[in-house]
Scaffold this motif. Structure first.
Motif, PDB file in Angstrom:
ATOM      1  N   LEU A  70      17.155   1.516  14.894  1.00 17.30           N
ATOM      2  CA  LEU A  70      16.671   1.588  13.514  1.00 17.30           C
ATOM      3  C   LEU A  70      17.392   2.668  12.715  1.00 17.30           C
ATOM      4  N   GLY A  71      18.013   3.615  13.406  1.00 18.90           N
ATOM      5  CA  GLY A  71      18.785   4.645  12.723  1.00 18.90           C
ATOM      6  C   GLY A  71      20.051   4.053  12.116  1.00 18.90           C
ATOM      7  N   TYR A  96      11.255   0.558   5.725  1.00 20.66           N
ATOM      8  CA  TYR A  96      11.081   1.885   6.319  1.00 20.66           C
ATOM      9  C   TYR A  96       9.925   2.666   5.705  1.00 20.66           C
ATOM     10  N   TYR A  97       9.685   2.448   4.408  1.00 24.27           N
ATOM     11  CA  TYR A  97       8.668   3.283   3.763  1.00 24.27           C
ATOM     12  C   TYR A  97       7.355   2.544   3.526  1.00 24.27           C
ATOM     13  N   PRO A 104      11.631   8.447  18.652  1.00 26.21           N
ATOM     14  CA  PRO A 104      11.648   9.901  18.529  1.00 26.21           C
ATOM     15  C   PRO A 104      12.674  10.285  17.461  1.00 26.21           C
ATOM     16  N   ALA A 128      19.167   2.045   9.058  1.00 27.81           N
ATOM     17  CA  ALA A 128      18.787   2.893   7.923  1.00 27.81           C
ATOM     18  C   ALA A 128      20.015   3.361   7.154  1.00 27.81           C
ATOM     19  N   ALA A 164      25.638  13.423  14.213  1.00 29.63           N
ATOM     20  CA  ALA A 164      26.074  12.027  14.375  1.00 29.63           C
ATOM     21  C   ALA A 164      24.926  11.096  14.731  1.00 29.63           C
ATOM     22  N   VAL A 165      23.765  11.639  15.097  1.00 30.87           N
ATOM     23  CA  VAL A 165      22.660  10.781  15.514  1.00 30.87           C
ATOM     24  C   VAL A 165      22.011  10.142  14.286  1.00 30.87           C
ATOM     25  N   PRO A 166      21.988   8.813  14.220  1.00 32.33           N
ATOM     26  CA  PRO A 166      21.388   8.177  13.045  1.00 32.33           C
ATOM     27  C   PRO A 166      19.870   8.414  12.992  1.00 32.33           C
ATOM     28  N   ILE A 167      19.380   8.716  11.814  1.00 30.58           N
ATOM     29  CA  ILE A 167      17.943   8.977  11.637  1.00 30.58           C
ATOM     30  C   ILE A 167      17.304   7.734  11.010  1.00 30.58           C
ATOM     31  N   PRO A 168      16.200   7.243  11.596  1.00 28.78           N
ATOM     32  CA  PRO A 168      15.589   6.020  11.053  1.00 28.78           C
ATOM     33  C   PRO A 168      14.824   6.276   9.757  1.00 28.78           C
ATOM     34  N   ASP A 169      15.518   6.698   8.741  1.00 25.43           N
ATOM     35  CA  ASP A 169      14.943   6.920   7.418  1.00 25.43           C
ATOM     36  C   ASP A 169      16.098   6.801   6.428  1.00 25.43           C
ATOM     37  N   PRO A 170      16.093   5.736   5.615  1.00 20.84           N
ATOM     38  CA  PRO A 170      17.268   5.472   4.761  1.00 20.84           C
ATOM     39  C   PRO A 170      17.647   6.636   3.844  1.00 20.84           C
ATOM     40  N   GLU A 171      16.657   7.295   3.216  1.00 24.86           N
ATOM     41  CA  GLU A 171      16.990   8.391   2.299  1.00 24.86           C
ATOM     42  C   GLU A 171      17.703   9.519   3.025  1.00 24.86           C
ATOM     43  N   ILE A 172      17.095   9.945   4.140  1.00 24.69           N
ATOM     44  CA  ILE A 172      17.648  11.077   4.887  1.00 24.69           C
ATOM     45  C   ILE A 172      18.997  10.707   5.491  1.00 24.69           C
ATOM     46  N   GLU A 173      19.057   9.508   6.087  1.00 27.23           N
ATOM     47  CA  GLU A 173      20.275   9.098   6.771  1.00 27.23           C
ATOM     48  C   GLU A 173      21.454   9.003   5.808  1.00 27.23           C
ATOM     49  N   ARG A 174      21.193   8.523   4.581  1.00 26.95           N
ATOM     50  CA  ARG A 174      22.317   8.332   3.663  1.00 26.95           C
ATOM     51  C   ARG A 174      22.733   9.602   2.959  1.00 26.95           C
ATOM     52  N   VAL A 223      13.289   0.018  22.746  1.00 28.88           N
ATOM     53  CA  VAL A 223      12.671   1.142  22.047  1.00 28.88           C
ATOM     54  C   VAL A 223      11.187   1.282  22.373  1.00 28.88           C
ATOM     55  N   LEU A 241      20.094  12.305  21.835  1.00 29.41           N
ATOM     56  CA  LEU A 241      19.607  13.625  21.444  1.00 29.41           C
ATOM     57  C   LEU A 241      18.235  13.588  20.794  1.00 29.41           C
ATOM     58  N   SER A 242      17.798  12.412  20.329  1.00 30.52           N
ATOM     59  CA  SER A 242      16.463  12.339  19.741  1.00 30.52           C
ATOM     60  C   SER A 242      15.404  12.427  20.828  1.00 30.52           C
ATOM     61  N   ILE A 243      15.623  11.711  21.933  1.00 28.05           N
ATOM     62  CA  ILE A 243      14.656  11.743  23.026  1.00 28.05           C
ATOM     63  C   ILE A 243      14.648  13.112  23.686  1.00 28.05           C
ATOM     64  N   ILE A 286      15.275  12.967  15.643  1.00 33.85           N
ATOM     65  CA  ILE A 286      16.043  14.189  15.895  1.00 33.85           C
ATOM     66  C   ILE A 286      15.796  15.217  14.802  1.00 33.85           C
TER      67      ILE A 286
END
Lengths: 324, 337
Positions: A216-217, A244-245, A260, A220, B269-279, B199, B227-229, A262
């Motif tokens: 999902l990362g 996502y929201y 989880p 996103a 480099a780890v993608p974050i599952p949140d479009p605003e933050i990730e972009r 997941v 790295l997230s886990i 990061i």
């Protein structure tokens, strides 16, 4: 009917005949892709996300068959004869796979594997095709492309091999690029490079991209719209922000909560979706997610919720929506 | 929970101390009379592990993290250095002396199905360590203990006579965990235990490992590339690059303020599952691939991909330097970058 959709999929169902009976890997899936758009297809293993695209590329295993309709622009392409289909796949629609080593022929030099497509589909001469292959390798960031084009796949690292796959997929300027878990086998730093590359290429070539992934990362960062699959069906679709929201389906919600993060220091235990992914051979009556759903009620076990649209390209297959 | 552990560990003595551990593999050279080359998979690793603590070992494929895990358990003989288990060096210990220690030292593997013998029932698989290490136990007692452990890890005890192929990936990993836990060990090396899982199943297994840790005061070495886990489950984190420790720090320090440029790049480099933050996040994109471990760069092994590399980095290898109570880093310029 005229639309500007580049790919339209309607009522696509794919079944496999197995010794243990029939398996419905893809059930009544509908979606479309517009030029320049990136669609994320998310789901767990066995959710049918890859089988949709193998069906429309005519790459199903022998025991599989599809019904429904897949139109590339206005042309029906589902179940075309390979000769007809070859005019489209690899030319207007290309696919890249998770494991670049098994999708390249280990016996042939990269040059041979890349020029073949151009000679076959574009009628180029060998030397023009080689020049084009080198330009493309250079474009995807392979250093020393003119020399490396004459190497064998095993002489490249995993990240470089995936670049070769991408270069190969883009040779004929496809309008649709289907990427099936293209970065899952790669390390995170190399994954970041490949995702950047896909983003750049999309800006340059305006290719419609399908990103099939469980991460999902990745979705996103890259996708405009998202389609969430569960048990062979689409359970939710919407824009990346909506999903996502403001996710509506309990499965989407659960997936997002169980990742989880990061960027967060959470001390408590992770939210875990209980139970196992469904067995496609033996789907329960009603909603496929009922056994794992925290909101389950009587109706979910008796009837199957249909994908219901509620404007703005949003749709979800859950009875909870009826109360909203 | 991690706070409790941190305060507890200050008074306790380490359960495991690793000093200057090296694992070099000889690689036959191509020339007829040329000497063998050395692949330095692990090249001088130091750390202590405390009871109830989880140490994360992270890095890209080929960085030596799995070799390190196996060398600690003496499954691969180390070339040099010490591994002290409860104060006693076990490197080079004869099989006879190692055997009783193996009760306390267990491992869980990445591929849950491949690590289970397909011709044994899961009851036999889980019982095997008991049969080996506690031959005095009677059949009924073994069966009772196996069933208890199955229930504890979330498997139905009535499935005791089934075979591994009848289970899904997540359930196979529970079988692997039950086998590792049946002797109530003190340390489990978890080698990418959730990487092959979906997941939704990952979260179940991570939670199970954390519960077992609390219940049995287990120490874990958690090898992972995710790295997230690692942030979620580990108290301290070691970042490996080409067999060398780049950074070793408490979880909160390393994620809030990574000091090594490689750690910074990995985390970003780890993608974050949140479009605003990730972009919108700032990223350090590394160029190139991991160099061949057969011919590592001179000086700092990371310098060929480091955006901040200077002349000094090619000449001297940096040593692991303590920069705060909870953080050690191996970089010549950790102050200025």
């Amino acid at each position: 009917m005229t639309t500007n959709h580049i790919l339209t999929v309607e009522n696509l169902t794919t079944r496999f005949q197995t010794p243990d009976g029939e398996v419905e890997a893809v059930n009544n899936v509908n979606f479309h892709i517009d030029p320049g758009e990136t669609l994320g297809v998310v789901g767990e293993s066995g959710s049918g996300k890859t089988q949709i695209f193998l069906s429309l590329m005519g790459l199903l295993a022998k025991n599989g068959a599809s019904t429904g309709s897949v139109r590339y622009k206005d042309k029906e392409i589902l179940n075309l004869q390979p000769r007809e289909l070859n005019k489209i796949r690899g030319v207007s629609m290309s696919m890249i796979f998770q494991d670049p080593m098994t999708s390249l022929n280990p016996f042939l030099k990269i040059s041979r594997q890349m020029t073949e497509v151009l000679v076959e589909h574009r009628g180029m001469s060998e030397s023009d095709a080689l020049a084009r292959a080198i330009t493309m390798l250079d474009r995807v960031g392979i250093p020393g492309a003119a020399q490396r084009v004459h190497m064998y796949p095993h002489e490249f690292s995993g990240g470089m091999r995936q670049r070769v796959m991408i270069a190969m997929a883009l040779l004929c300027d496809p309008e649709v690029l289907i990427a099936d878990e293209p970065t899952t086998a790669l390390d995170v730093t190399v994954q970041a490079q490949i995702l950047d590359l896909l983003r750049d290429l999309q800006t340059d070539f305006n290719t419609a991209t399908v990103m099939i992934t469980h991460d999902l990362g990745v979705v996103a960062g890259l996708c405009d719209r998202v389609m969430v699959m569960y048990g062979g069906r689409v359970v939710e679709t919407g824009s990346v922000r909506d999903i996502y929201y403001d996710s509506h389906h309990p499965y989407t919600e659960g997936l997002l909560k169980s990742m989880p993060r990061i960027d967060r220091a959470d001390e408590e235990s992770l939210f875990a979706i209980p139970g196992q992914p469904p067995n496609l051979q033996n789907l329960p009556k009603g909603c496929a997610y009922q056994e794992r759903c925290e909101y389950v009620f009587d109706r979910c076990c008796a009837e199957r919720p249909l994908l219901r649209e509620f404007g703005n390209g949003r749709a979800s297959a859950c009875f909870r929506e009826d109360d909203k | 929970m991690s706070v409790m552990n941190k305060s507890a560990k200050k008074d306790a003595s380490p359960i495991l101390s690793v000093r200057d551990l090296k694992v070099h593999f000889p690689i036959p050279s191509k020339g007829l009379f040329a000497p063998d080359r050395q692949l330095k998979a692990v090249d001088g690793v130091n750390f202590d592990l405390y009871p109830g603590e989880t140490l994360g070992v992270v890095g890209e494929s080929g960085c030596g993290k799995s070799t390190l895990g196996r060398a600690i358990l003496q499954l691969i003989p180390p070339t040099d250095g010490q591994v002290a288990w409860l104060g006693k060096n076990i490197v080079g210990a004869p099989h006879r002396d190692m055997q009783p220690l193996r009760r306390d030292l267990q491992i869980i593997f990445q591929d849950p199905l491949a690590s289970l013998n397909p011709r044994m029932t899961i009851g036999e698989i889980i019982a095997e360590p008991l049969v080996t290490h506690k031959p005095e136990l009677g059949k009924e007692e073994i069966k009772a203990r196996v069933k208890r452990m199955m229930a504890r890890v979330g498997l139905l005890p009535q499935m005791i006579n089934r075979y591994p192929h009848e289970f899904s990936g997540g359930q196979c990993q529970r079988i692997g965990i039950a086998r590792a836990m049946i002797l109530e060990p003190k340390l489990i090396v978890c080698d990418e235990p959730v990487s092959a899982l979906d997941v939704s199943i990952q979260a179940q297994i991570v939670n199970l490992l954390q519960e077992l840790q609390r219940e049995f005061d287990l120490s874990l070495i958690f090898i992972s590339h995710d790295l997230s886990i690692v942030r979620h489950i580990c108290h301290r984190i070691m970042v490996l690059y080409l067999g060398n420790v780049a950074e070793l720090a408490d979880r909160d320090s390393i994620y809030a303020a990574p000091r090594h440029p490689y750690t910074k790049a990995l985390i970003s480099a780890v993608p974050i599952p949140d479009p605003e933050i990730e972009r919108n996040k700032e990223r350090i994109v590394l160029t190139g691939d991991l160099p061949s471990p057969l011919s590592p760069p001179s000086g700092c092994v990371f310098r060929t991909r480091c955006p901040f590399a200077k002349d000094k980095c090619a000449q001297e290898p940096p040593v692991l330097e303590r920069v705060s109570d909870s953080q050690e880093v191996a970089c010549h310029f950790h102050d200025s970058i």
